[in-house]
Scaffold this motif. Structure first.
Motif, short mmCIF file in Angstrom:
data_model
loop_
_atom_site.label_atom_id
_atom_site.label_comp_id
_atom_site.label_asym_id
_atom_site.label_seq_id
_atom_site.Cartn_x
_atom_site.Cartn_y
_atom_site.Cartn_z
N GLY A 1 0.82 -1.21 0.00
CA GLY A 1 0.00 0.00 0.00
C GLY A 1 0.85 1.26 0.00
O GLY A 1 0.57 2.23 -0.72
N LEU A 2 1.91 1.27 0.80
CA LEU A 2 2.81 2.43 0.87
C LEU A 2 3.57 2.63 -0.43
O LEU A 2 3.72 3.75 -0.92
CB LEU A 2 3.80 2.25 2.03
N ALA A 3 4.09 1.55 -0.99
CA ALA A 3 4.88 1.65 -2.22
C ALA A 3 4.03 2.19 -3.37
O ALA A 3 4.47 3.07 -4.12
CB ALA A 3 5.47 0.29 -2.57
N TRP A 4 2.79 1.69 -3.50
CA TRP A 4 1.93 2.17 -4.57
C TRP A 4 1.46 3.59 -4.31
O TRP A 4 1.24 4.37 -5.26
CB TRP A 4 0.75 1.23 -4.77
N LEU A 5 1.30 3.97 -3.04
CA LEU A 5 0.97 5.37 -2.73
C LEU A 5 2.09 6.29 -3.22
O LEU A 5 1.83 7.29 -3.91
CB LEU A 5 0.79 5.55 -1.22
N LEU A 6 3.34 5.97 -2.90
CA LEU A 6 4.46 6.80 -3.33
C LEU A 6 4.59 6.77 -4.86
O LEU A 6 4.95 7.78 -5.48
CB LEU A 6 5.75 6.33 -2.66
N TYR A 7 4.29 5.63 -5.47
CA TYR A 7 4.30 5.53 -6.93
C TYR A 7 3.29 6.50 -7.54
O TYR A 7 3.59 7.24 -8.48
CB TYR A 7 3.98 4.09 -7.34
N TYR B 1 -0.36 16.57 -6.66
CA TYR B 1 -0.95 15.97 -5.47
C TYR B 1 0.12 15.75 -4.39
O TYR B 1 -0.14 15.92 -3.19
CB TYR B 1 -1.61 14.64 -5.80
N GLN B 2 1.31 15.35 -4.82
CA GLN B 2 2.41 15.15 -3.87
C GLN B 2 2.71 16.45 -3.13
O GLN B 2 2.86 16.44 -1.90
CB GLN B 2 3.66 14.68 -4.62
N GLU B 3 2.77 17.56 -3.86
CA GLU B 3 3.07 18.84 -3.23
C GLU B 3 1.93 19.27 -2.30
O GLU B 3 2.16 19.86 -1.24
CB GLU B 3 3.31 19.90 -4.29
N GLN C 1 2.46 20.17 1.60
CA GLN C 1 2.04 21.43 2.23
C GLN C 1 1.09 21.18 3.40
O GLN C 1 1.12 21.89 4.40
CB GLN C 1 1.38 22.34 1.18
N GLU C 2 0.25 20.15 3.28
CA GLU C 2 -0.67 19.80 4.37
C GLU C 2 0.12 19.38 5.61
O GLU C 2 -0.20 19.79 6.74
CB GLU C 2 -1.60 18.68 3.93
N VAL C 3 1.17 18.58 5.41
CA VAL C 3 2.00 18.14 6.53
C VAL C 3 2.72 19.33 7.16
O VAL C 3 2.76 19.48 8.39
CB VAL C 3 3.02 17.09 6.06
N ARG C 4 3.29 20.20 6.32
CA ARG C 4 4.01 21.36 6.84
C ARG C 4 3.09 22.30 7.61
O ARG C 4 3.46 22.85 8.64
CB ARG C 4 4.69 22.11 5.69
N GLU C 5 1.88 22.51 7.10
CA GLU C 5 0.93 23.37 7.78
C GLU C 5 0.51 22.78 9.12
O GLU C 5 0.33 23.50 10.11
CB GLU C 5 -0.30 23.57 6.88
N LEU C 6 0.38 21.47 9.16
CA LEU C 6 -0.01 20.80 10.41
C LEU C 6 1.09 20.94 11.46
O LEU C 6 0.83 21.24 12.63
CB LEU C 6 -0.28 19.32 10.15
N LEU C 7 2.33 20.73 11.05
CA LEU C 7 3.44 20.75 12.00
C LEU C 7 3.81 22.18 12.43
O LEU C 7 4.20 22.39 13.58
CB LEU C 7 4.66 20.06 11.38
N LEU D 1 6.32 11.60 7.00
CA LEU D 1 7.76 11.62 7.25
C LEU D 1 8.55 11.66 5.95
O LEU D 1 9.59 12.34 5.85
CB LEU D 1 8.16 10.37 8.05
N THR D 2 8.07 10.95 4.94
CA THR D 2 8.79 10.87 3.67
C THR D 2 8.64 12.15 2.85
O THR D 2 9.62 12.73 2.37
CB THR D 2 8.29 9.67 2.85
N LEU D 3 7.41 12.63 2.69
CA LEU D 3 7.16 13.78 1.83
C LEU D 3 7.72 15.07 2.42
O LEU D 3 8.01 16.01 1.67
CB LEU D 3 5.66 13.93 1.58
N ALA D 4 7.87 15.12 3.74
CA ALA D 4 8.45 16.32 4.36
C ALA D 4 9.93 16.47 4.05
O ALA D 4 10.49 17.57 4.17
CB ALA D 4 8.23 16.28 5.87
#
Length: 348
Positions: free
Chosen positions: A166-172, A180-182, A186-192, A308-311
């Motif tokens: 599930g994780l590998a295909w999500l990153l794919y 969508y990745q960006e 941005q959602e993660v950065r805004e949350l943190l 953790l990965t996208l940040a």
């Protein structure tokens, strides 16, 4: 945490973006995570070999290979084969590890007593084995050591490959849709809001709605489990007059009568588009009383690893290694699922 130390070292050695087999890296990550959450055991399997983890991986390989060899379907023939003997040795390794943990905890519980045992666990999270030891049925009966071992083995064996897929295909999918990745990033950065990404809390995971939509759309398009086996016990009349006859079995990702648009679009799972949708229209974790025991755990793990990965990394397709889907026990690929990782500027 994601295997970022390994990825950073690879990027540094390459002097730039580096290709990684996500299925391989994330499988070790999920195994490491499960050992910690089930047994409170630090396997360090992402850095060094673990006999237990090696046995789990071998069992996964042998199960698939047995399905492909007709003579091995007969149990007594399989037990006599080289694969059958390897399977027995790997099973013994896994069962021995689990049984030793359960028996040790049981002795500690019986020796200290219920209250003292619980008091000794204050200040740390209880793991899966702890929770099962405390579980009682409506008559006050506890689970036997064998019952607890079976539950732990099931959670461990079924929970690593599926979540890694599930994780590998999500990153794919996010690699092929950088907008969508960006948006997730941005959602993660805004949350943190200035907190280090390592400080993400359990409560934060429910505050990532767009990332959750991306995960669900990835599970729809690339479900780790591609078929759910159910059998109708009676004729079922549909609203349009069609009838699903008694005895019909199997619901698969590729059923011709169920339209599955091949376009990755997380907005399918927005609150507006989800309103009024049947809960059985999307069942990546199956449905009903026999649905997936680990679905909440898997969703939380996927959100945490994605954050953790996208940040810290930009993820791109690897044009030198095209991805070709292959269905085994889970949805895998023929030669690994390779993506390019590029560290973001200012990454700690």
């Amino acid at each position: 945490p994601a295997p970022q130390t390994k990825w950073r070292a690879a990027v540094k050695a390459a002097g730039g973006p580096v290709g990684r087999n996500m299925l391989e890296d994330l499988s070790l990550l999920t195994l490491d995570t499960l050992q910690k959450c089930i047994f409170s055991h630090d396997s360090h399997c992402q850095e060094q070999r673990s006999e237990y983890i090696a046995a789990i991986l071998e069992l996964s390989t042998l199960v698939v290979r047995r399905q492909q060899r007709l003579l091995h379907h007969t149990s007594w023939l399989y037990r006599l084969s080289a694969d059958g003997r390897r399977f027995a040795r790997a099973c013994a390794t896994v069962h021995s590890f689990t049984a030793n943990v359960v028996q040790r905890r049981r002795r500690e519980l019986n020796s200290l007593g219920h209250q003292a045992w619980l008091k000794g666990r204050q200040g740390r999270s209880m793991d899966f084995i702890d929770l099962l030891l405390l579980t009682k049925d409506e008559d006050g009966n506890t689970l036997s050591d064998e019952d607890i071992s079976a539950e732990a083995d099931t959670f461990m064996f079924e929970g690593h490959d599926t979540t890694a897929s599930g994780l590998a295909w999500l990153l794919y999918n996010l690699a092929h849709h950088p907008h969508y990745q960006e948006q997730c990033r941005q959602e993660v950065r805004e949350l943190l809001k200035g907190r280090d990404v390592e400080e993400i809390e359990w409560e934060d995971l429910s505050l990532l709605p767009f990332t959750t939509m991306c995960i669900k759309e990835s599970l729809r398009l690339h479900p780790p489990i591609t078929a759910v086996s159910r059998r109708c016990t009676e004729d079922i009349a549909m609203r349009d007059g069609r009838v699903i006859p008694k005895g019909t079995a199997h619901l698969g990702h590729d059923v011709p009568s169920v339209p599955i648009p091949p376009v990755y679009n997380p907005m399918r799972f927005s609150p507006e588009n989800s309103q009024g949708r049947s809960p059985l229209a999307f069942i990546p974790f199956s449905a009903g009383p026999r649905n997936c025991i680990g679905q909440s755990f898997a969703m939380a793990e996927m959100k945490a690893v994605a954050a953790l990965t996208l940040a810290r990394f930009a993820i791109r397709p690897d044009p030198a290694r095209p991805v070709r889907r292959r269905t085994e026990l889970i949805l895998r690929t023929e030669d690994g699922l390779w993506l390019q990782l590029e560290p973001l500027s200012g990454m700690p």
